[in-house]
Design an enzyme around this catalytic site. Structure first.
Site, PDB file in Angstrom:
ATOM      1  N   GLY A 126       0.863  -1.269  -0.032  1.00  0.00           N
ATOM      2  CA  GLY A 126      -0.112   0.134  -0.017  1.00  0.00           C
ATOM      3  C   GLY A 126       0.840   1.164   0.070  1.00  0.00           C
ATOM      4  O   GLY A 126       0.232   2.182   0.023  1.00  0.00           O
ATOM      5  N   GLU A 239      22.097   6.078  -4.015  1.00  0.00           N
ATOM      6  CA  GLU A 239      21.404   5.106  -4.738  1.00  0.00           C
ATOM      7  C   GLU A 239      20.943   5.182  -5.890  1.00  0.00           C
ATOM      8  O   GLU A 239      21.224   4.562  -7.163  1.00  0.00           O
ATOM      9  CB  GLU A 239      19.904   4.640  -4.031  1.00  0.00           C
ATOM     10  CG  GLU A 239      18.894   3.746  -4.924  1.00  0.00           C
ATOM     11  CD  GLU A 239      17.780   3.514  -3.869  1.00  0.00           C
ATOM     12  OE1 GLU A 239      17.643   3.680  -2.685  1.00  0.00           O
ATOM     13  OE2 GLU A 239      16.863   2.809  -4.379  1.00  0.00           O
ATOM     14  N   GLU A 364       8.584   9.853 -12.452  1.00  0.00           N
ATOM     15  CA  GLU A 364       7.578  11.203 -12.336  1.00  0.00           C
ATOM     16  C   GLU A 364       7.920  11.862 -10.808  1.00  0.00           C
ATOM     17  O   GLU A 364       7.819  12.911 -10.773  1.00  0.00           O
ATOM     18  CB  GLU A 364       6.074  10.596 -12.199  1.00  0.00           C
ATOM     19  CG  GLU A 364       5.612  10.136 -13.474  1.00  0.00           C
ATOM     20  CD  GLU A 364       6.123   8.849 -13.883  1.00  0.00           C
ATOM     21  OE1 GLU A 364       6.389   7.740 -12.919  1.00  0.00           O
ATOM     22  OE2 GLU A 364       6.233   8.550 -15.146  1.00  0.00           O
TER      23      GLU A 364
HETATM   24  C1  LIG Z   1      12.262  -4.860  -9.827  1.00  0.00           C
HETATM   25  C2  LIG Z   1      11.739  -4.059  -8.684  1.00  0.00           C
HETATM   26  C3  LIG Z   1      12.642  -3.992  -7.810  1.00  0.00           C
HETATM   27  C4  LIG Z   1      12.407  -3.165  -6.612  1.00  0.00           C
HETATM   28  N1  LIG Z   1      13.203  -3.026  -5.495  1.00  0.00           N
HETATM   29  C5  LIG Z   1      12.969  -2.345  -4.416  1.00  0.00           C
HETATM   30  C6  LIG Z   1      13.720  -2.695  -3.056  1.00  0.00           C
HETATM   31  O1  LIG Z   1      14.828  -3.476  -3.182  1.00  0.00           O
HETATM   32  N2  LIG Z   1      13.255  -2.284  -2.099  1.00  0.00           N
HETATM   33  C7  LIG Z   1      12.163  -1.398  -2.088  1.00  0.00           C
HETATM   34  O2  LIG Z   1      12.006  -0.842  -0.999  1.00  0.00           O
HETATM   35  N3  LIG Z   1      11.432  -1.234  -3.263  1.00  0.00           N
HETATM   36  C8  LIG Z   1      11.846  -1.753  -4.275  1.00  0.00           C
HETATM   37  N4  LIG Z   1      11.057  -1.489  -5.466  1.00  0.00           N
HETATM   38  C9  LIG Z   1       9.766  -0.664  -5.238  1.00  0.00           C
HETATM   39  C10 LIG Z   1       9.880   0.368  -6.271  1.00  0.00           C
HETATM   40  O3  LIG Z   1      10.656   1.423  -5.483  1.00  0.00           O
HETATM   41  C11 LIG Z   1       8.236   0.970  -6.164  1.00  0.00           C
HETATM   42  O4  LIG Z   1       7.751   0.085  -6.901  1.00  0.00           O
HETATM   43  C12 LIG Z   1       8.462   2.454  -6.710  1.00  0.00           C
HETATM   44  O5  LIG Z   1       8.954   3.315  -5.993  1.00  0.00           O
HETATM   45  C13 LIG Z   1       6.893   2.958  -6.924  1.00  0.00           C
HETATM   46  O6  LIG Z   1       6.048   2.523  -5.868  1.00  0.00           O
HETATM   47  P1  LIG Z   1       4.550   1.704  -6.431  1.00  0.00           P
HETATM   48  O7  LIG Z   1       5.148   0.405  -7.205  1.00  0.00           O
HETATM   49  O8  LIG Z   1       3.951   1.635  -5.289  1.00  0.00           O
HETATM   50  O9  LIG Z   1       3.819   2.546  -7.357  1.00  0.00           O
HETATM   51  P2  LIG Z   1       2.767   4.045  -6.980  1.00  0.00           P
HETATM   52  O10 LIG Z   1       3.486   4.696  -5.790  1.00  0.00           O
HETATM   53  O11 LIG Z   1       1.494   3.330  -6.810  1.00  0.00           O
HETATM   54  O12 LIG Z   1       2.611   4.619  -8.303  1.00  0.00           O
HETATM   55  C14 LIG Z   1       1.802   4.325  -9.409  1.00  0.00           C
HETATM   56  C15 LIG Z   1       1.835   5.631 -10.285  1.00  0.00           C
HETATM   57  O13 LIG Z   1       1.637   6.639 -10.047  1.00  0.00           O
HETATM   58  C16 LIG Z   1       2.549   7.591 -10.239  1.00  0.00           C
HETATM   59  N5  LIG Z   1       2.717   8.828  -8.902  1.00  0.00           N
HETATM   60  C17 LIG Z   1       2.760   8.278  -7.306  1.00  0.00           C
HETATM   61  N6  LIG Z   1       2.876   9.446  -6.754  1.00  0.00           N
HETATM   62  C18 LIG Z   1       2.909  10.387  -7.774  1.00  0.00           C
HETATM   63  C19 LIG Z   1       3.074  11.805  -7.627  1.00  0.00           C
HETATM   64  N7  LIG Z   1       3.087  12.639  -6.325  1.00  0.00           N
HETATM   65  N8  LIG Z   1       3.016  12.686  -8.772  1.00  0.00           N
HETATM   66  C20 LIG Z   1       2.996  12.098 -10.030  1.00  0.00           C
HETATM   67  N9  LIG Z   1       3.080  10.762 -10.037  1.00  0.00           N
HETATM   68  C21 LIG Z   1       2.771  10.061  -8.871  1.00  0.00           C
HETATM   69  C22 LIG Z   1       3.797   6.863 -10.202  1.00  0.00           C
HETATM   70  O14 LIG Z   1       4.958   7.663 -10.626  1.00  0.00           O
HETATM   71  C23 LIG Z   1       3.580   5.599 -11.053  1.00  0.00           C
HETATM   72  O15 LIG Z   1       3.560   6.163 -12.370  1.00  0.00           O
HETATM   73  C24 LIG Z   1      11.251  -2.268  -6.683  1.00  0.00           C
HETATM   74  C25 LIG Z   1      10.496  -2.437  -7.649  1.00  0.00           C
HETATM   75  C26 LIG Z   1      10.814  -3.214  -8.718  1.00  0.00           C
HETATM   76  C27 LIG Z   1       9.396  -3.384  -9.736  1.00  0.00           C
END
Ligand SMILES: Cc1cc2nc3c(=O)[nH]c(=O)nc-3n(C[C@H](O)[C@H](O)[C@H](O)COP(=O)(O)OP(=O)(O)OC[C@H]3O[C@@H](n4cnc5c(N)ncnc54)[C@H](O)[C@@H]3O)c2cc1C
Length: 377
Positions: A126, A239, A364
């Site tokens: 979430g 990072e 973004e």
């Molecule tokens: C292969 C992989 C490896 C990863 N490794 C790690 C790890 O080692 N440790 C860890 O903690 N995380 C890790 N992540 C998580 C990654 O950092 C998150 O997926 C990323 O930060 C986006 O969060 P979310 O997936 O919840 O997308 P959301 O936050 O739900 O975003 C969905 C969309 O909304 C947009 N959005 C959200 N907020 C805003 C805003 N304020 N303004 C404009 N657009 C917005 C986003 O850009 C995106 O396009 C990994 C992800 C992947 C896919």
């Protein structure tokens, strides 16, 4: 040119051809590299090498460490680049910069040798971009934190022996309630979920993690309680520089393989390299490689001088990874149908590029950071 760095680069390239190249396609099918590769990396001096010698490192400049990420990506081993980056470029600096002497002495030498694989656990089902919304909580009882919750998308999640875990120690006060814990994955109450199936970086393990009354000793609190968000913001420029190293390596590698391919493949009685479109696409890629490289080197110098701002690091992360994706797409096109086949490494450059625009903060969010600097909130 730094002759020692080039020598070290040659050594690492030899390591890649001996330890990685013959096995990588199998690891991609299996969705994970073997645990032993971490020990091999450590034994050969390719993990956390810029750490000071007192913590087991080699005390070399940061560009030596980042070179390993860049070269792995350049050779087409995006999963290896991301794994090393997560361990050496992301996790280790947290402990070095924020940890107590006892924490540094305990964890860092083991990370250099490969005995301990490290991961960073921020994202939850979430809460991704909006990190303040994390719900994994840690309640201090006597001298133990009782942790409950879950994380997702954690790189190195299957192999991890140590997770730097972002938790809420005080609920309902947003960022100020976040703390970081150094969590030994062998502790009771720590459960690794399945290895997630991704569209790229196939040889890297990415997992969900679950915590059910996980008991973490209070001495594994990293830094001060409630300052976790501040530490995360402080360490993110490193990072993001690591992600840019991956992007730069990948751009160079994609140009290498495409340059060779278009000079071998013929259509309409001439080499594909002789079509003006092919020449312009490759020239465009090269011009942007030079731009990414110059921006990267400038940020590296700023980082070494402790002057790299969050905005500049975000700008480079965004620019380099957008370019990586665009270039991989454009260059794959020059392979025609062969570019869509897994047998051709350009297809890997393409699928591995996609996530670079997402993790480490989405592009973004990177633009938001840059815009905030320009316009205010
Ligand atoms: C292969 C992989 C490896 C990863 N490794 C790690 C790890 O080692 N440790 C860890 O903690 N995380 C890790 N992540 C998580 C990654 O950092 C998150 O997926 C990323 O930060 C986006 O969060 P979310 O997936 O919840 O997308 P959301 O936050 O739900 O975003 C969905 C969309 O909304 C947009 N959005 C959200 N907020 C805003 C805003 N304020 N303004 C404009 N657009 C917005 C986003 O850009 C995106 O396009 C990994 C992800 C992947 C896919």
């Amino acid at each position: 040119m730094d002759a020692e760095l080039e020598l070290y680069r040659d050594n690492f390239r030899r390591f890649l051809s001996e330890y990685i190249e013959p096995f990588y396609p199998d690891w991609e099918k299996e969705g994970i590299m073997p645990r032993s590769i971490w020990n091999a990396l450590g034994e050969n001096g390719f993990l956390c090498i810029d750490l000071p010698q007192e913590y087991g490192g080699y005390g070399v400049p940061i560009e030596y460490s980042l070179m390993l990420v860049e070269e792995s990506a350049r050779a087409g081993y995006g999963a290896l680049a991301a794994s090393i980056s997560c361990h050496s470029e992301i996790a280790a600096p947290y402990i070095l910069h924020i940890g107590t002497e006892a924490q540094k002495k305990y964890w860092l030498p083991k990370m250099v040798s490969g005995e301990v694989v490290a991961a960073i656990g921020m994202t939850e089902p979430g809460a991704g971009s909006d990190l303040q919304a994390i719900r994994t909580n840690a309640v201090l009882e006597q001298s133990t934190y009782i942790v409950n919750g879950s994380k997702t998308f954690i790189s190195n999640g299957q192999h991890a022996d140590l997770v730097i875990l972002a938790v809420k120690t005080t609920p309902n006060i947003g960022a100020k309630g976040i703390s970081l814990l150094l969590v030994d994955t062998k502790l009771l109450g720590f459960k690794k979920g399945s290895n997630l199936k991704k569209i790229g970086l196939h040889a890297q393990d990415t997992s969900e993690l679950f915590f059910d009354n996980l008991h973490v000793p209070q001495e594994q609190l990293l830094g001060q309680e409630g300052k976790g968000f501040f530490y995360l913001m402080k360490e993110l420029p490193r990072e993001r520089t690591g992600i840019a190293a991956q992007a730069l390596g990948s751009i160079k590698g994609a140009i290498d393989v495409t340059t060779q391919y278009v000079q071998e493949r013929s259509a309409f009685g001439q080499k594909v390299s002789q079509f003006q479109n092919s020449r312009f696409v490759l020239a465009h890629a090269k011009i942007n490689e030079l731009a990414v490289s110059a921006f990267y080197k400038e940020n590296l110098e700023l980082y070494k001088a402790h002057q790299l701002s969050v905005e500049r690091a975000a700008a480079l992360k965004c620019f380099s990874t957008d370019m990586q994706m665009k270039i991989a797409d454009n260059l794959l096109q020059l392979f025609g149908g062969y570019g869509y086949m897994q047998e051709y490494v350009i297809s890997r450059f393409f699928v591995d590029a996609r996530v670079q625009k997402i993790y480490g903060g989405t592009n973004e969010i990177m633009k938001e950071i840059v815009a905030r600097e320009l316009l205010g909130r």
